[in-house]
Design an enzyme around this catalytic site. Structure first.
Site, PDB file in Angstrom:
ATOM      1  N   ARG A  97       0.696  -1.227  -0.003  1.00  0.00           N
ATOM      2  CA  ARG A  97      -0.049  -0.035  -0.035  1.00  0.00           C
ATOM      3  C   ARG A  97       0.695   1.221   0.104  1.00  0.00           C
ATOM      4  N   PHE A 136       8.820  10.741  -3.060  1.00  0.00           N
ATOM      5  CA  PHE A 136       8.501  12.098  -2.497  1.00  0.00           C
ATOM      6  C   PHE A 136       9.436  12.495  -1.424  1.00  0.00           C
ATOM      7  N   LEU A 138      10.329  14.739   1.433  1.00  0.00           N
ATOM      8  CA  LEU A 138       9.734  15.784   2.031  1.00  0.00           C
ATOM      9  C   LEU A 138      10.776  15.820   3.466  1.00  0.00           C
ATOM     10  N   THR A 139      10.737  14.540   4.325  1.00  0.00           N
ATOM     11  CA  THR A 139      11.414  14.438   5.233  1.00  0.00           C
ATOM     12  C   THR A 139      12.940  14.497   5.114  1.00  0.00           C
ATOM     13  N   ARG A 276      -7.107 -24.007  17.710  1.00  0.00           N
ATOM     14  CA  ARG A 276      -6.323 -24.309  18.580  1.00  0.00           C
ATOM     15  C   ARG A 276      -6.827 -24.784  19.744  1.00  0.00           C
ATOM     16  N   LEU A 346      -2.286 -15.941  18.862  1.00  0.00           N
ATOM     17  CA  LEU A 346      -1.400 -16.977  18.119  1.00  0.00           C
ATOM     18  C   LEU A 346      -0.547 -17.713  19.402  1.00  0.00           C
ATOM     19  N   GLY A 348       2.812 -18.581  20.462  1.00  0.00           N
ATOM     20  CA  GLY A 348       4.077 -18.746  20.077  1.00  0.00           C
ATOM     21  C   GLY A 348       4.085 -18.686  18.468  1.00  0.00           C
ATOM     22  N   GLU A 371       3.832   9.825   7.886  1.00  0.00           N
ATOM     23  CA  GLU A 371       2.827  10.588   7.224  1.00  0.00           C
ATOM     24  C   GLU A 371       1.988  11.616   8.468  1.00  0.00           C
TER      25      GLU A 371
HETATM   26  P1  TGC Z   1       0.809  25.005   9.299  1.00  0.00           P
HETATM   27  O1  TGC Z   1       0.896  26.544   9.666  1.00  0.00           O
HETATM   28  O2  TGC Z   1      -0.012  24.289  10.114  1.00  0.00           O
HETATM   29  O3  TGC Z   1       0.585  24.865   7.657  1.00  0.00           O
HETATM   30  C1  TGC Z   1       1.081  25.710   6.731  1.00  0.00           C
HETATM   31  C2  TGC Z   1       0.297  25.829   5.588  1.00  0.00           C
HETATM   32  O4  TGC Z   1      -0.334  24.612   5.005  1.00  0.00           O
HETATM   33  C3  TGC Z   1      -1.735  24.346   5.205  1.00  0.00           C
HETATM   34  N1  TGC Z   1      -1.754  22.868   5.717  1.00  0.00           N
HETATM   35  C4  TGC Z   1      -2.309  22.053   4.812  1.00  0.00           C
HETATM   36  N2  TGC Z   1      -2.889  22.054   3.670  1.00  0.00           N
HETATM   37  C5  TGC Z   1      -3.243  21.031   3.067  1.00  0.00           C
HETATM   38  N3  TGC Z   1      -3.261  19.905   4.046  1.00  0.00           N
HETATM   39  C6  TGC Z   1      -2.681  19.646   5.283  1.00  0.00           C
HETATM   40  N4  TGC Z   1      -2.458  18.541   5.798  1.00  0.00           N
HETATM   41  C7  TGC Z   1      -2.199  20.939   5.634  1.00  0.00           C
HETATM   42  N5  TGC Z   1      -1.619  21.094   6.913  1.00  0.00           N
HETATM   43  C8  TGC Z   1      -1.335  22.509   7.036  1.00  0.00           C
HETATM   44  C9  TGC Z   1      -2.092  25.616   6.537  1.00  0.00           C
HETATM   45  O5  TGC Z   1      -3.547  25.710   6.271  1.00  0.00           O
HETATM   46  C10 TGC Z   1      -1.159  26.538   6.036  1.00  0.00           C
HETATM   47  O6  TGC Z   1      -1.801  27.255   5.036  1.00  0.00           O
HETATM   48  P2  TGC Z   1      -1.401  28.795   4.937  1.00  0.00           P
HETATM   49  O7  TGC Z   1      -2.293  29.338   3.697  1.00  0.00           O
HETATM   50  O8  TGC Z   1      -2.071  29.452   6.381  1.00  0.00           O
HETATM   51  O9  TGC Z   1       0.071  29.165   5.024  1.00  0.00           O
HETATM   52  O10 TGC Z   1       2.199  24.708   9.340  1.00  0.00           O
HETATM   53  P3  TGC Z   1       3.116  24.071  10.368  1.00  0.00           P
HETATM   54  O11 TGC Z   1       4.729  24.489  10.289  1.00  0.00           O
HETATM   55  O12 TGC Z   1       2.696  24.683  11.732  1.00  0.00           O
HETATM   56  O13 TGC Z   1       2.957  22.486  10.350  1.00  0.00           O
HETATM   57  C11 TGC Z   1       2.597  21.806  11.468  1.00  0.00           C
HETATM   58  C12 TGC Z   1       2.274  20.218  10.874  1.00  0.00           C
HETATM   59  C13 TGC Z   1       2.505  19.498  12.082  1.00  0.00           C
HETATM   60  C14 TGC Z   1       1.000  20.332  10.640  1.00  0.00           C
HETATM   61  C15 TGC Z   1       2.794  19.871   9.446  1.00  0.00           C
HETATM   62  O14 TGC Z   1       4.015  20.133   9.254  1.00  0.00           O
HETATM   63  C16 TGC Z   1       2.822  18.391   9.702  1.00  0.00           C
HETATM   64  O15 TGC Z   1       1.722  17.775   8.955  1.00  0.00           O
HETATM   65  N6  TGC Z   1       4.140  17.479  10.137  1.00  0.00           N
HETATM   66  C17 TGC Z   1       4.030  16.035   9.965  1.00  0.00           C
HETATM   67  C18 TGC Z   1       4.848  16.037   8.741  1.00  0.00           C
HETATM   68  C19 TGC Z   1       4.514  14.529   8.047  1.00  0.00           C
HETATM   69  O16 TGC Z   1       3.521  14.059   7.737  1.00  0.00           O
HETATM   70  N7  TGC Z   1       5.536  14.215   6.958  1.00  0.00           N
HETATM   71  C20 TGC Z   1       5.194  13.001   6.022  1.00  0.00           C
HETATM   72  C21 TGC Z   1       6.104  13.038   5.044  1.00  0.00           C
HETATM   73  S1  TGC Z   1       5.692  12.100   3.682  1.00  0.00           S
HETATM   74  C22 TGC Z   1       5.570  10.403   4.447  1.00  0.00           C
HETATM   75  O17 TGC Z   1       5.740  10.246   5.523  1.00  0.00           O
HETATM   76  C23 TGC Z   1       5.509   9.436   3.305  1.00  0.00           C
HETATM   77  S2  TGC Z   1       5.314   7.798   4.043  1.00  0.00           S
HETATM   78  C24 TGC Z   1       4.810   6.878   2.874  1.00  0.00           C
HETATM   79  C25 TGC Z   1       3.067   6.534   2.491  1.00  0.00           C
HETATM   80  O18 TGC Z   1       2.401   7.303   2.691  1.00  0.00           O
HETATM   81  O19 TGC Z   1       3.152   5.202   2.498  1.00  0.00           O
HETATM   82  P1  FAD Z   2      10.642  13.391  15.037  1.00  0.00           P
HETATM   83  O1  FAD Z   2       9.691  14.442  13.988  1.00  0.00           O
HETATM   84  O2  FAD Z   2      11.960  13.535  15.389  1.00  0.00           O
HETATM   85  O3  FAD Z   2       9.656  13.012  16.047  1.00  0.00           O
HETATM   86  C1  FAD Z   2      10.194  12.108  17.152  1.00  0.00           C
HETATM   87  C2  FAD Z   2       9.115  12.106  18.527  1.00  0.00           C
HETATM   88  O4  FAD Z   2       8.919  13.108  19.043  1.00  0.00           O
HETATM   89  C3  FAD Z   2       7.815  11.405  17.793  1.00  0.00           C
HETATM   90  O5  FAD Z   2       7.155  10.444  18.676  1.00  0.00           O
HETATM   91  C4  FAD Z   2       6.929  12.944  17.580  1.00  0.00           C
HETATM   92  O6  FAD Z   2       5.534  12.307  17.626  1.00  0.00           O
HETATM   93  C5  FAD Z   2       7.220  13.483  18.786  1.00  0.00           C
HETATM   94  N1  FAD Z   2       7.208  14.970  18.673  1.00  0.00           N
HETATM   95  C6  FAD Z   2       7.705  15.897  17.669  1.00  0.00           C
HETATM   96  N2  FAD Z   2       7.260  17.172  17.828  1.00  0.00           N
HETATM   97  C7  FAD Z   2       6.428  16.982  18.900  1.00  0.00           C
HETATM   98  C8  FAD Z   2       5.426  17.950  19.589  1.00  0.00           C
HETATM   99  N3  FAD Z   2       5.376  19.274  19.293  1.00  0.00           N
HETATM  100  N4  FAD Z   2       4.803  17.380  20.186  1.00  0.00           N
HETATM  101  C9  FAD Z   2       4.908  16.274  20.852  1.00  0.00           C
HETATM  102  N5  FAD Z   2       5.372  15.396  20.484  1.00  0.00           N
HETATM  103  C10 FAD Z   2       6.200  15.600  19.411  1.00  0.00           C
HETATM  104  N6  FAD Z   2       8.997  10.770   4.506  1.00  0.00           N
HETATM  105  C11 FAD Z   2       8.925  11.467   3.282  1.00  0.00           C
HETATM  106  O7  FAD Z   2       8.975  12.742   3.112  1.00  0.00           O
HETATM  107  N7  FAD Z   2       8.772  10.519   2.237  1.00  0.00           N
HETATM  108  C12 FAD Z   2       8.627   9.300   2.499  1.00  0.00           C
HETATM  109  O8  FAD Z   2       8.410   8.556   1.527  1.00  0.00           O
HETATM  110  C13 FAD Z   2       8.510   8.685   3.615  1.00  0.00           C
HETATM  111  N8  FAD Z   2       8.289   7.462   3.910  1.00  0.00           N
HETATM  112  C14 FAD Z   2       8.622   6.742   5.237  1.00  0.00           C
HETATM  113  C15 FAD Z   2       8.979   5.298   5.155  1.00  0.00           C
HETATM  114  C16 FAD Z   2       9.118   5.032   6.411  1.00  0.00           C
HETATM  115  C17 FAD Z   2       9.541   3.462   6.605  1.00  0.00           C
HETATM  116  C18 FAD Z   2       9.443   5.766   7.589  1.00  0.00           C
HETATM  117  C19 FAD Z   2       9.752   5.300   8.986  1.00  0.00           C
HETATM  118  C20 FAD Z   2       9.345   7.055   7.627  1.00  0.00           C
HETATM  119  C21 FAD Z   2       9.025   7.732   6.057  1.00  0.00           C
HETATM  120  N9  FAD Z   2       8.908   9.045   6.135  1.00  0.00           N
HETATM  121  C22 FAD Z   2       8.905   9.508   4.849  1.00  0.00           C
HETATM  122  C23 FAD Z   2       9.267   9.768   7.063  1.00  0.00           C
HETATM  123  C24 FAD Z   2       8.083  10.121   8.315  1.00  0.00           C
HETATM  124  O9  FAD Z   2       6.895  11.013   7.552  1.00  0.00           O
HETATM  125  C25 FAD Z   2       8.757  10.570   9.425  1.00  0.00           C
HETATM  126  O10 FAD Z   2       9.311   9.629   9.963  1.00  0.00           O
HETATM  127  C26 FAD Z   2       7.684  11.240  10.305  1.00  0.00           C
HETATM  128  O11 FAD Z   2       6.927  12.198   9.864  1.00  0.00           O
HETATM  129  C27 FAD Z   2       8.208  11.536  11.621  1.00  0.00           C
HETATM  130  O12 FAD Z   2       9.506  12.250  11.728  1.00  0.00           O
HETATM  131  P2  FAD Z   2      10.530  11.798  12.384  1.00  0.00           P
HETATM  132  O13 FAD Z   2      10.930  10.616  12.036  1.00  0.00           O
HETATM  133  O14 FAD Z   2      11.660  12.775  12.211  1.00  0.00           O
HETATM  134  O15 FAD Z   2      10.361  11.898  13.911  1.00  0.00           O
END
Ligand code: TGC
Ligand code: FAD
Length: 391
Positions: A97, A136, A138-139, A276, A346, A348, A371
């Site tokens: 997925r 993608f 980002l991280t 079982r 399950l 062991g 995410e």
């Molecule tokens: P913040 O002020 O909250 O947001 C900046 C601007 O972005 C807008 N916005 C969004 N728009 C669309 N969808 C969303 N989910 C949005 N979240 C925020 C927001 O309205 C704002 O717009 P504007 O016009 O006012 O400038 O920015 P912040 O720096 O306070 O952000 C905090 C936070 C925690 C919400 C955000 O940075 C966040 O979501 N952090 C988590 C990062 C994350 O999820 N990384 C994932 C990386 S990719 C990945 O993991 C792929 S895994 C592979 C798979 O999917 O299978």
């Molecule tokens: P950190 O941000 O260092 O967080 C560490 C801990 O601190 C967490 O428990 C978190 O919840 C906590 N924490 C942080 N801030 C706060 C707060 N303000 N208050 C309370 N708790 C807090 N990223 C991509 O861009 N593209 C990808 O394709 C992608 N694929 C991935 C695949 C795998 C297998 C994995 C493991 C990760 C992938 N990621 C990808 C990255 C993923 O999105 C990040 O690992 C995730 O967003 C968390 O960031 P971090 O690992 O830096 O943890």
């Protein structure tokens, strides 16, 4: 499917709320996963390999960018149909997925939403067919939950832009032909760039130490003075909201996908308890085991209801990203808890990849984190309700 499996699959009769098309699409993906993935999933997971030979078949099945218009290789299916596809893929393995989520919700959506007409025509149909794989970026090593703290830069120079920086934990990094890289320009504004992975200065190193998501390729990306042309910039992207909008798409898929993993664990555990024998009777005939199975079912039904309503919000155009956050948070954690309970039932055998719960549980540790972690989504929803930013 045996009667008990079917009963567990749809305990609340939610199929009656799906359109015939949605059921057909879901069942086609389910058949593919049953035939091509399930018999080998444990071995591929143990060996740490992604079944790349199945990518063209996944393309034919239509799981890449299915909600996009036909001119871009999609089939314009409903949000719920897309979600149900993710459910069936994750029933096979979260890594499968993930592959589709990154291709569709992250890389293709970034180009569709923020790209030019030329970029869409150049990449999307081939990505839908699985001929071009995207990742993608980002991280970064020092910016995960707080992507706004990224250090990767894109400065004007050469044919267009020069990119420098590093990305970490990037799904599909070593199998992708293009990377959607998010970087800060000279003004500090985050923008997206489509970077061919054979560009000089670009390198990907696979992370081999994972005890989770072993059927998925995860990489570090290095950008060392990577020169790209003007045409690499996603011209409509501007600010952190651009990549975050892509995350909304992928998080939506996770809300559904995790239902598949949870169902797979629950069904296998339920069957196991009936065969079982302990203390002279099936463990299914003990009160504590029944309570455990019913707790798992209850959790799954909650997840199904949340996912389905999210699908309908998506289709109506009313879906807000905090609603997606709540579903991602609760369904990832719910599936993880169901998988852990199944593993326990399950005994062991639960720790062996001959059975599904341990593999799903290990994968779901990642799903709970990527995410956006559980805590990040809690704070997104908290901010939405209370109007206070507690990050
Ligand atoms: P913040 O002020 O909250 O947001 C900046 C601007 O972005 C807008 N916005 C969004 N728009 C669309 N969808 C969303 N989910 C949005 N979240 C925020 C927001 O309205 C704002 O717009 P504007 O016009 O006012 O400038 O920015 P912040 O720096 O306070 O952000 C905090 C936070 C925690 C919400 C955000 O940075 C966040 O979501 N952090 C988590 C990062 C994350 O999820 N990384 C994932 C990386 S990719 C990945 O993991 C792929 S895994 C592979 C798979 O999917 O299978
Ligand atoms: P950190 O941000 O260092 O967080 C560490 C801990 O601190 C967490 O428990 C978190 O919840 C906590 N924490 C942080 N801030 C706060 C707060 N303000 N208050 C309370 N708790 C807090 N990223 C991509 O861009 N593209 C990808 O394709 C992608 N694929 C991935 C695949 C795998 C297998 C994995 C493991 C990760 C992938 N990621 C990808 C990255 C993923 O999105 C990040 O690992 C995730 O967003 C968390 O960031 P971090 O690992 O830096 O943890």
């Amino acid at each position: 499917m045996t009667d008990m499996r079917a009963l567990i699959d749809d305990f609340y009769g939610l199929d009656s709320l799906l359109t015939p098309d949605e059921v057909q699409i879901r069942d086609a993906v389910r058949r593919f996963v049953d035939q091509e993935i399930r018999p080998n999933a444990g071995k591929w997971w143990q060996d740490g390999v992604f079944p790349t030979h199945l990518i063209p078949k996944l393309g034919e099945l239509g799981v890449f960018g299915p909600t996009l218009p036909e001119q871009y290789g999609g089939s314009g299916v409903s949000g719920t149909a897309y979600g149900l596809m993710m459910q069936e893929l994750e029933r096979g393995d979260s890594g499968l997925r993930s592959f589709a989520s990154v291709q569709s919700g992250l890389a293709m959506y970034a180009i569709y939403r923020w790209g030019s007409d030329e970029q869409k025509a150049q990449y999307l149909p081939r990505m839908a067919a699985g001929q071009v794989i995207g990742c993608f970026g980002l991280t970064e090593p020092d910016a995960g939950s707080d992507p706004g703290a990224m250090r990767t830069t894109a400065k004007r120079g050469g044919r267009g832009y020069i990119l420098n920086g590093a990305k970490r934990w990037i799904t599909n990094g070593n199998v992708a032909q293009i990377a959607v890289v998010w970087a800060k320009d000279e003004e500090g504004i985050i923008r997206g760039y489509v970077v061919p992975t054979d560009s000089p200065g670009f390198s990907a190193r696979e992370i081999h130490t994972k005890a989770s998501m072993r059927m998925s390729v995860t990489s570090e990306l290095y950008l060392d003075n990577v020169e790209v042309g003007e045409e690499a910039l996603l011209p409509l992207s501007k600010g952190l909201g651009s990549p975050l909008s892509c995350l909304t798409q992928a998080r939506f898929g996770i809300a559904f996908g995790t239902v598949g993993a949870a169902l797979d664990c629950l069904q296998e555990a339920a069957e196991y308890t009936k065969t079982r024998i302990a203390f002279g009777r099936p463990i299914a005939a003990t009160q504590m085991v029944q309570e455990r199975v019913v707790d798992m079912l209850s959790r799954v039904v909650d997840m199904q209801l949340k996912a389905l309503q999210l699908g309908r919000l998506y289709e109506s155009g009313a879906m807000r990203y905090p609603q997606v956050s709540l579903a991602k948070r609760d369904n990832a954690r719910g599936a993880l808890e169901v998988a852990r309970m199944a593993r326990e039932l399950l005994g062991g055998n639960g720790i062996s990849v001959d059975y599904v719960p341990m593999r799903h549980a290990a994968n779901l540790e990642t799903v709970d984190t990527y995410e956006g972690t559980y805590e990040v989504h809690t704070l997104i929803v908290g901010r939405d309700i209370l109007g206070e930013n507690a990050f």
